[in-house]
Design a protein around this motif. Sequence first.
Motif, PDB file in Angstrom:
ATOM      1  N   THR A 271      38.446  31.602  43.753  1.00 51.88           N
ATOM      2  CA  THR A 271      39.711  31.906  44.419  1.00 51.88           C
ATOM      3  C   THR A 271      40.885  31.541  43.520  1.00 51.88           C
TER       4      THR A 271
ATOM      5  N   HIS B  83      33.879  37.283  39.571  1.00 47.45           N
ATOM      6  CA  HIS B  83      33.728  36.435  40.763  1.00 47.45           C
ATOM      7  C   HIS B  83      33.617  37.284  42.038  1.00 47.45           C
ATOM      8  N   HIS B  84      34.391  38.362  42.095  1.00 47.60           N
ATOM      9  CA  HIS B  84      34.379  39.204  43.288  1.00 47.60           C
ATOM     10  C   HIS B  84      33.017  39.875  43.479  1.00 47.60           C
TER      11      HIS B  84
ATOM     12  N   VAL C 268      35.105  35.024  46.006  1.00 47.71           N
ATOM     13  CA  VAL C 268      36.552  34.875  46.194  1.00 47.71           C
ATOM     14  C   VAL C 268      36.879  34.815  47.687  1.00 47.71           C
TER      15      VAL C 268
ATOM     16  N   VAL D 191      38.386  37.599  37.713  1.00 46.13           N
ATOM     17  CA  VAL D 191      38.223  37.787  39.155  1.00 46.13           C
ATOM     18  C   VAL D 191      37.250  38.922  39.471  1.00 46.13           C
TER      19      VAL D 191
ATOM     20  N   ALA E 273      41.540  34.312  41.171  1.00 43.04           N
ATOM     21  CA  ALA E 273      42.277  35.406  41.807  1.00 43.04           C
ATOM     22  C   ALA E 273      43.749  35.054  41.963  1.00 43.04           C
TER      23      ALA E 273
END
Length: 273
Positions: free
Chosen positions: A184, A74-75, A80, A71, A187
């Motif tokens: 997402t 990705h963030h 996300v 995550v 996460a």
Amino acid sequence: MPFEPLIVVELALLGLGAGFLAGLLGVGGGMVMVPFVSAILAARGVNAGLAVKMAIATSMATIIFTSISSVRAHHKKGAVRWDIVKGLAPGIVLGGLAASLGVFAVLKGSALALVFAAFVGFSATQMFLDKKPAPTRGIPGTPGLLGAGGVIGFLSGLVGAGGGFVSVPFMTWCNVPIHNAVATSAALGFPIAVANVIGYVIAGQGALGLPPYSLGYVWLPGLAVIACCSVLMAPVGAKAAHALPVKKLKRVFAAILYALAAYMLYKGVTAIA
């Protein structure tokens, strides 16, 4: 069950393979880890039914660490959808606790093996066909997200997976772009894992036949070795995804999943018989 060096080697290879596949194909490692961890434990004297439960719990515990690693990447890309995470998380926690504290503790390992085989077979079919549900609507309101989160958390708790094969199709069906849905889902792996692991630890207190170094149903040596190796290899797999024919690889991996599903089906049926 003495802790042999060979166990470390087996778990390290499993963690490296699961981490690489997770990064390459965007799938959680639970579907790969559960059959192998159950076999490793069973080969060393752990009751077959208990071995399945411990493999599911240990696989889920590794997701706590791999989801954090995933995550973050990705963030940084802003992919996300934290609004969806906040909407689904309460239901995920409730569904996960219901599965891990309730149904998981009551069901026999043979029944869980059959549930796992069905789940992996379904996931393999989705991967083989590379089907992406056509987006038809928007994200539902709070009650809808609560219900969807409950289903995702509950199913994840029964099979030791991070929920991506449920949450990603759900989000794309709700018109969330695929790259946002995958990010997402990564996460969401954290609350899924934390809620279920709490349940596995509590439900496994006092269970008969647990091997040394167990915390409830979670096998700590397996968790430590697999988590370290999978976190290291996930970024390597992600880089390889850009250079390899991922669609063809998905079909190869689907064939592997069918074999693992057949193995777990065999284990479940023979345990019942």
